[in-house]
Write an enzyme that holds these catalytic residues in place. Structure first.
Site, PDB file in Angstrom:
ATOM      1  N   VAL A 106      59.114  22.978 -22.516  1.00  0.00           N
ATOM      2  CA  VAL A 106      58.596  21.733 -23.061  1.00  0.00           C
ATOM      3  C   VAL A 106      57.236  21.466 -22.430  1.00  0.00           C
ATOM      4  O   VAL A 106      57.083  21.533 -21.203  1.00  0.00           O
ATOM      5  CB  VAL A 106      59.543  20.551 -22.783  1.00  0.00           C
ATOM      6  CG1 VAL A 106      59.004  19.279 -23.420  1.00  0.00           C
ATOM      7  CG2 VAL A 106      60.946  20.850 -23.291  1.00  0.00           C
ATOM      8  N   ASP A 150      75.198  16.165 -27.994  1.00  0.00           N
ATOM      9  CA  ASP A 150      74.984  16.521 -26.589  1.00  0.00           C
ATOM     10  C   ASP A 150      74.305  15.377 -25.847  1.00  0.00           C
ATOM     11  O   ASP A 150      73.340  15.567 -25.121  1.00  0.00           O
ATOM     12  CB  ASP A 150      74.149  17.793 -26.487  1.00  0.00           C
ATOM     13  CG  ASP A 150      74.154  18.389 -25.067  1.00  0.00           C
ATOM     14  OD1 ASP A 150      75.092  18.083 -24.297  1.00  0.00           O
ATOM     15  OD2 ASP A 150      73.226  19.139 -24.740  1.00  0.00           O
ATOM     16  N   MET A 176      66.979  26.003 -24.322  1.00  0.00           N
ATOM     17  CA  MET A 176      66.381  26.354 -25.600  1.00  0.00           C
ATOM     18  C   MET A 176      64.935  26.798 -25.473  1.00  0.00           C
ATOM     19  O   MET A 176      64.399  27.418 -26.383  1.00  0.00           O
ATOM     20  CB  MET A 176      66.461  25.162 -26.566  1.00  0.00           C
ATOM     21  CG  MET A 176      67.853  24.942 -27.128  1.00  0.00           C
ATOM     22  SD  MET A 176      67.903  23.545 -28.265  1.00  0.00           S
ATOM     23  CE  MET A 176      66.740  24.088 -29.518  1.00  0.00           C
ATOM     24  N   LYS A 188      58.247  21.112 -27.738  1.00  0.00           N
ATOM     25  CA  LYS A 188      59.277  22.051 -27.299  1.00  0.00           C
ATOM     26  C   LYS A 188      59.099  23.378 -28.021  1.00  0.00           C
ATOM     27  O   LYS A 188      59.067  23.418 -29.263  1.00  0.00           O
ATOM     28  CB  LYS A 188      60.670  21.490 -27.570  1.00  0.00           C
ATOM     29  CG  LYS A 188      61.804  22.456 -27.231  1.00  0.00           C
ATOM     30  CD  LYS A 188      63.174  21.798 -27.333  1.00  0.00           C
ATOM     31  CE  LYS A 188      63.403  20.862 -26.172  1.00  0.00           C
ATOM     32  NZ  LYS A 188      64.788  20.317 -26.140  1.00  0.00           N
TER      33      LYS A 188
END
Length: 704
Positions: A29, A137, A26, A43
């Site tokens: 970080v 997840d 994604m 993030k």
């Protein structure tokens, strides 16, 4: 942890970046520091996802929902800007390795560590699920390790990825080695899917291998559907039995998080002498903390040499590092200041239920939701029910940490004490600035009644005290004919009744009802449908009405503010149609201040449901009102606010709607008025500091 590269930003929002922690599907970080020194994991979404409109909408929705989650095993989402060119979110920083890193570097965990790991994960999922979310997840890479227990990250965010380029190009939803059968087929996915993944993570810790073996993702998925998990590395006994049930192919055969927590919390915990983690993992944590210190020192050097220093706290009131929400964000979606009162109640299983290591040697599991504390470290004796704390004089001055969100502050009837509820529930001598009483174990939700009665919710039990922690009036709940799973207690004016949000069989996924209990008898009476998830519940001053803010399941949207007759359960009014909701009940018991828009507040007649008068709209520098309160005499309405120009609050004349003070008073929410209106207690920065203001709204003391 790596130094910032030339293409990394130096500031994001009010955060100054110190180093790069890592990168994933994604985005990147970063380790970041807030203006007052709090560390955050920040993030930043990948650029290609930032241009995916569908992803942005889902990311914003999931961040809003994730901000509702507050628990000891789920690092809080402290700030986010989902409207930025490149969306981002910040969470509390945990300076420890992931479970994947720890096992890969040091090998499998011993049996006692596995028990603590499984128990902490169950309680993390319980917190996430009771906020209406799924993790989707859960895997070793999403579990950070700390001395106080495992920390589950990225809860709820996985759903934002569904349908993006990441899944359209062939990635399965979830991580193949730890995903559940129903996630593979796409049918019957529910919160129980997370329990399958929990078991997989524990098996990995026990064996250093996924439960269905390694290899190509397609092979892992096939084995998950057809084979049994490899449980041989988990010591025989109750833990292995629980994990085996979590691996049921049919979700209906799995226990939920509360059941897992209940079964495991009855087992003997490991000795506290050396903490719960294997020694090599503790050394990893120490090394990580050293990296953080070096990154912070490098950051300070950069500033000293002329680098960009963080912006000072706005308005002179300080900042907790959660930053400012972007323009237009609803205050109920996690405003950094003026935390709305409902957060104390929606955040079920709050951080009072924590694994704590004090000085690296004392391990204690306290305040287990559902009542009771576990066996002692040596494993002797059954769990004991939560009992009244020893008096402060008997055990010395209590220690209270106000770090974290604070959900309610209320003066005692005589004005000498101040009750504070957040991750702990305590009473303070506010003039001396010292705590004088602490309620242990801390409840997951609490209410301070107008006559100093105190109510606390403990999963399937409710407890009521008369003033102090040693003055328990009664405890009751599921075993007394109730439904179980209690939240948001609301006390009547004399403490004789308590209204609570309840769910059938202790399952928060069932239809929620409001249940009213007789405190002295410990018996339930009237109950009626809540109409959704309640995020605030209060009796009027004369006890003739109950008022609550109602949201849709999953906190996706507001239903409105409902008014019920507590004697019959009839819903008399539903104020709906707005996009922001908060309310404050007037001392007269007949009216309330109702927020229904970002800056719209009206005085409403509770009898007729009609608007008595609007309050003058605050200055445009206030992007939104973030919480409302009344002075004790009912003559003034007060509100916190946030905005880019200033974060100070507003004061209105309740009888005319005229603004008396605007953007020049240090008023935040939650707030509590002194019974003689001499002082106002208000929570700066959402938590960590309670300010006491005098009649001129000048700070006269600070509790921290």
């Amino acid at each position: 942890m790596q130094p910032l590269a030339s293409d990394d930003p130096r500031h994001i929002g009010r955060h100054r970046l110190l180093s790069r922690i890592g990168a994933g599907g994604m985005g990147r970080v970063y380790l970041a520091r807030t203006p007052d020194g709090h560390l955050r994991a920040l993030k930043v979404v990948k650029e290609d996802l930032a241009h995916d409109t569908g992803f942005r909408d889902r990311f914003a929705r999931e961040v809003r929902a994730a901000r509702r989650v507050r628990g000891p095993f789920t690092p809080a989402v402290t700030d986010a800007d989902t409207d930025a060119d490149v969306p981002w979110m910040a969470t509390e920083y945990v300076p420890g390795p992931t479970l994947k890193e720890a096992v890969s570097a040091n090998g499998p965990f011993p049996g006692p560590s596995l028990l603590v790991l499984a128990l902490g994960l169950a309680r993390a999922l319980e917190t996430v699920h009771e906020a209406g979310l799924m993790h989707r997840d859960l895997k070793p890479g999403n579990i950070l390790l700390s001395p106080r227990g495992p920390q589950v990250i990225d809860f709820g965010i996985a759903r934002a990825v569904e349908g993006t380029v990441l899944t359209r190009t062939g990635q399965t939803f979830g991580t193949p080695a730890y995903t559940s059968p129903e996630q593979i087929t796409g049918h019957g996915v529910s919160q129980l899917s997370d329990l399958f993944s929990l078991a997989g993570a524990v098996v990995f810790a026990a064996s250093a291998e996924p439960p269905f073996g390694s290899g190509r993702p397609v092979d892992s998925l096939r084995r998950i559907m057809a084979d049994e998990p490899a449980l041989g590395a988990v010591p025989e006994g109750p833990l292995r039995d629980v994990l085996a049930r979590c691996f049921a192919k049919d979700p209906a055969g799995r226990p939920d998080a509360a059941e897992v927590r209940g079964e495991l919390s009855a087992l003997p915990l490991p000795s506290a002498e050396h903490g719960w983690l294997p020694a090599p993992v503790t050394e990893q944590i120490d090394a990580r903390e050293g990296e953080v210190r070096r990154a912070e020192e490098a950051g300070r050097t950069t500033v000293d040499l002329g680098g960009g220093a963080p912006a000072p706290p706005r308005g002179g009131a300080g900042a907790d590092g959660t930053g400012h929400p972007p323009p237009g964000r609803e205050p109920q979606e996690g405003a950094p200041r003026g935390e709305p009162r409902f957060r104390r109640r929606a955040a079920v299983l709050a951080a009072a239920s924590a694994l704590v290591v004090a000085g690296g040697a004392a391990l204690a599991l306290t305040a287990l939701p559902g009542g009771g504390v576990p066996r002692d470290a040596a494993g002797g004796g059954p769990p004991a029910p939560p009992g009244p704390s020893a008096s402060p004089s008997a055990q010395g001055a209590p220690e209270v940490d106000l770090e974290g969100w604070i959900y309610e502050v209320d003066f005692s009837v005589d004005g000498e004490s101040l009750y504070v509820f957040g991750t702990s529930l305590s009473r303070w001598d506010w003039q001396a600035g010292e705590p004088v009483d602490v309620f242990e174990p801390a409840p997951s939700a609490a209410d301070i009644g107008p006559d100093d009665h105190v109510a606390g919710a403990y999963g399937d039990q409710i407890r009521v005290w008369d003033g102090g922690s040693g003055d328990e009036v009664n405890r009751f709940g599921r075993d007394n004919g109730g439904r179980g799973f209690y939240d948001m207690p609301a006390l009547s004016s004399d403490g004789s009744r308590v209204a609570v949000l309840a769910a059938e069989n202790g399952d928060p996924r069932e239809e929620r009802v409001v249940q009213i209990w007789d405190v002295a008898e410990g018996t339930p009476g009237v109950e009626f449908p809540a109409g959704g998830v309640l995020t605030d519940l209060s009796y009027t001053a004369d006890d003739s009405l109950l008022v609550g803010t109602v949201m849709e399941e999953g906190f996706d949207a507001y239903v409105g503010v409902a008014v019920w007759d507590p004697a019959t359960g009839e819903r008399l009014h539903l104020f709906e149609g707005g996009d922001h909701y908060a309310f404050a009940l007037a001392p007269d018991g007949r009216t309330m201040a109702l927020q229904s828009g970002a800056r719209r507040v009206d005085i409403v007649d509770l009898g007729t449901g009609g608007v008595v008068r609007p309050l003058a709209e605050p200055d445009a520098s206030h992007e939104s009102v973030t919480g409302i309160g009344y002075s004790s005499d009912g003559e003034r309405v007060l509100a916190g606010s946030f905005g880019w120009d200033d974060d100070r609050g507003s004061v209105w004349d309740a009888s005319t709607g005229q603004l008396l003070r605007d953007a020049d008073v240090m008023v935040y929410a939650p707030m509590g008025s002194h019974p003689e209106d001499e002082y106002l207690a208000t929570v700066a920065d959402g938590g960590g500091r309670v300010l006491v203001l005098d009649a001129d709204y000048t700070v006269v003391n600070e509790l921290s």
